[in-house]
Design an enzyme around this catalytic site. Structure first.
Site, PDB file in Angstrom:
ATOM      1  N   HIS A   8      -3.884  -4.922  -0.064  1.00 20.59           N
ATOM      2  CA  HIS A   8      -3.377  -5.395   1.225  1.00 20.59           C
ATOM      3  C   HIS A   8      -3.440  -6.920   1.280  1.00 20.59           C
ATOM      4  CE1 HIS A   8      -2.988  -1.614   3.522  1.00 20.59           C
ATOM      5  NE2 HIS A   8      -3.879  -1.186   2.649  1.00 20.59           N
ATOM      6  N   CYS A  58       0.832  -1.203   0.000  1.00 14.34           N
ATOM      7  CA  CYS A  58       0.000   0.000   0.000  1.00 14.34           C
ATOM      8  C   CYS A  58       0.870   1.259   0.000  1.00 14.34           C
ATOM      9  CB  CYS A  58      -0.991  -0.027   1.164  1.00 14.34           C
ATOM     10  SG  CYS A  58      -2.301   1.208   0.981  1.00 14.34           S
ATOM     11  N   GLU A 118      -2.380  -8.773   3.585  1.00 11.20           N
ATOM     12  CA  GLU A 118      -2.692  -9.172   4.964  1.00 11.20           C
ATOM     13  C   GLU A 118      -4.165  -8.977   5.303  1.00 11.20           C
ATOM     14  OE1 GLU A 118      -1.515  -6.347   4.052  1.00 11.20           O
ATOM     15  OE2 GLU A 118      -2.023  -4.737   5.442  1.00 11.20           O
TER      16      GLU A 118
END
EC number: 4.3.2.10
Lengths: 202, 261
Positions: free
Chosen positions: A183, A79, A185
């Site tokens: 993202h 990001c 994650e």
């Protein structure tokens, strides 16, 4: 050991927990020696571009990031960690970035069908055979939340594209550096797959 | 194409889910982390925790909930309730939240939203608006303190102002509809969504899958929040998504592909 660079912004716990969930040891740190010694380095990021650059400088992390990239060890930007690698950004005025990847960071032009930030799950089209996407289907949905996108000078480093009003580079791959706008994650199973791939890359 | 999001919302008090959840598959339906994990498996697009803890001392229990959730669930998490200072936001983000939702504190001091957005980025600042139709029916007023206190603010104008101050998203709850299960306030949702250029989450009143559909199509919402229809298993997330996809709404369907773990 994976070093996740902590420059005092954003949610780093999710990044380290996601690596742990796929069996890789990761440490959140701003200790330059730990970063220099790590086998892999992650530059995560949530926050405002200018503040983040200022923090990287304040904590003396800029040189460590450059060194990590130059050393050839696997490097992952996430990001804002993608955007910071670029030459400059137009977020809240003009800010100089790390200048590792030539190019600019630009804001989406808001319109009736294009709300800014670009927030939510969107499809990622694979443009190269970047090994970090092994086992991830072309066109899979990934989680995005950002108002700015990168424009690399060299289009051949664009690893994936995504359409939001325009088609933009949703990740780049140059040598040992992969950086993504989405993202991993936060992208459930596809994201964990990328993180597992990163832990075994190179 | 950006897909429309479905966001289950959990009311958390002193570290436990309140208003009830009746998943049969859960060992402890009062544990927010168990519920969050179940929604993760079902392919919810995001999660929202609303901390309705009454006392300041019990605030720390929400950090524990967020930390434990972030260790198990790899999807975006928003936390709202009692967010008043830059330190509150930092603590929630450090615990593993991705976004925070600000309501009363924004009304009391709008500059707080500006400061928060500049500090943490607009994308993690959600402004929650509790709105209620005026008796004469010409506008929607903004309420604070969980809907107890009226303000002089017009909800549509307030949403626009919050966008200008750096809000990244508007979580819009109709107090008229909340708990009635007769559908979102589509007029309110469409009015706000048509005025701001940031995403709008519709909230309050969903009782059927058709209501979700109407929220997206007539309300022009970018995301829909729901609590009881999912908590009590009236419908599951996959059922909701299948229904929406059949009617042409772009939603993310989670396939049975290999988990990265």
């Amino acid at each position: 050991m994976i070093a996740i660079i902590d420059y005092g912004m954003g949610n780093l716990r999710s990044v380290s927990k996601a690596f742990e969930a796929v069996g890789h040891r990761a440490v959140v740190t701003r200790n330059t020696r730990v970063i220099d010694d790590a086998s892999r380095v992650v530059l995560p990021g949530v926050g405002a571009f200018g503040d983040c650059m200022a923090n990287l400088e304040r904590y003396g992390l800029v040189q460590s990031i450059r060194k990590s990239v130059q050393s050839g060890k696997p490097f992952l930007g996430i990001c804002l960690g993608l955007q910071l690698l670029f030459t400059e950004s137009e977020e809240f005025g003009r800010h100089e970035g790390l200048g590792i990847i030539p190019g600019r960071v630009r804001r989406f032009a808001a319109g009736p069908a294009v709300k800014v930030p670009h927030m939510g799950w969107n499809q990622v089209t694979l443009r190269t055979d970047c090994p970090l996407f092994d086992g991830v289907g072309d066109g899979a949905d990934w989680y995005f939340v950002h108002s700015y996108f990168v424009e690399p000078v060299d289009p051949s480093i664009i690893a994936t594209t995504t359409t939001y009003g325009i088609s933009f580079a949703s990740s780049i791959w140059r040598d040992n550096v992969v950086a993504c706008q989405f993202h991993p994650e936060k992208s459930q199973s596809v994201g964990l797959r990328l993180m597992r791939n990163f832990g075994g890359w190179l | 194409m950006l897909t429309k999001r479905i966001i289950p919302c959990l009311d958390v008090k002193d570290g436990r889910v309140v208003k009830g959840v009746s998943f049969v598959a859960l060992r402890d339906a009062g544990d927010p982390v168990e519920v969050a994990t179940a929604y993760d498996r079902e392919g919810a697009d995001e999660l929202c925790f609303l901390d309705i803890t009454a006392s300041h001392e019990n605030r720390k229990t929400i950090f524990d909930v967020v930390e434990r959730t972030a260790a198990r669930v790899f999807m975006p998490v928003t936390v709202g309730g009692g967010v008043r200072t830059i330190e509150d936001i930092r603590a929630l983000l450090n615990a593993g939240a991705d976004k925070v939702s600000i309501n009363t504190a924004a009304v009391q001091r709008p500059e707080f939203v500006k400061e928060a957005a500049q500090r943490f980025g607009t994308q993690c600042i959600v402004v929650a608006i509790d709105a209620k139709h005026d008796p004469d029916g010409t506008r929607w007023g903004v309420f604070t303190h969980g809907g107890r206190n009226a303000t002089a603010l017009d909800a549509v104008e307030w949403a626009k102002r919050m966008e200008d101050y750096g809000a990244g998203e508007i979580l819009l709850t109709s107090m008229d509809q909340d708990g009635r299960q007769s559908g979102y306030d589509l007029g309110l949702t469409a009015a706000v969504s048509g005025t701001v250029s940031i995403p709008v989450i519709a909230s309050g009143g969903v009782g059927t899958l058709e209501h979700l559909y109407q929220g997206f199509v007539s309300g022009k919402a970018d995301a829909v929040l729901a609590a009881s229809i999912f908590h009590f298993r009236t419908f599951t997330i996959p059922q909701a998504k299948a229904f929406l996809r059949e009617r042409g709404v772009s939603v993310r369907i989670v396939s049975g592909e290999e988990d990265g773990r």
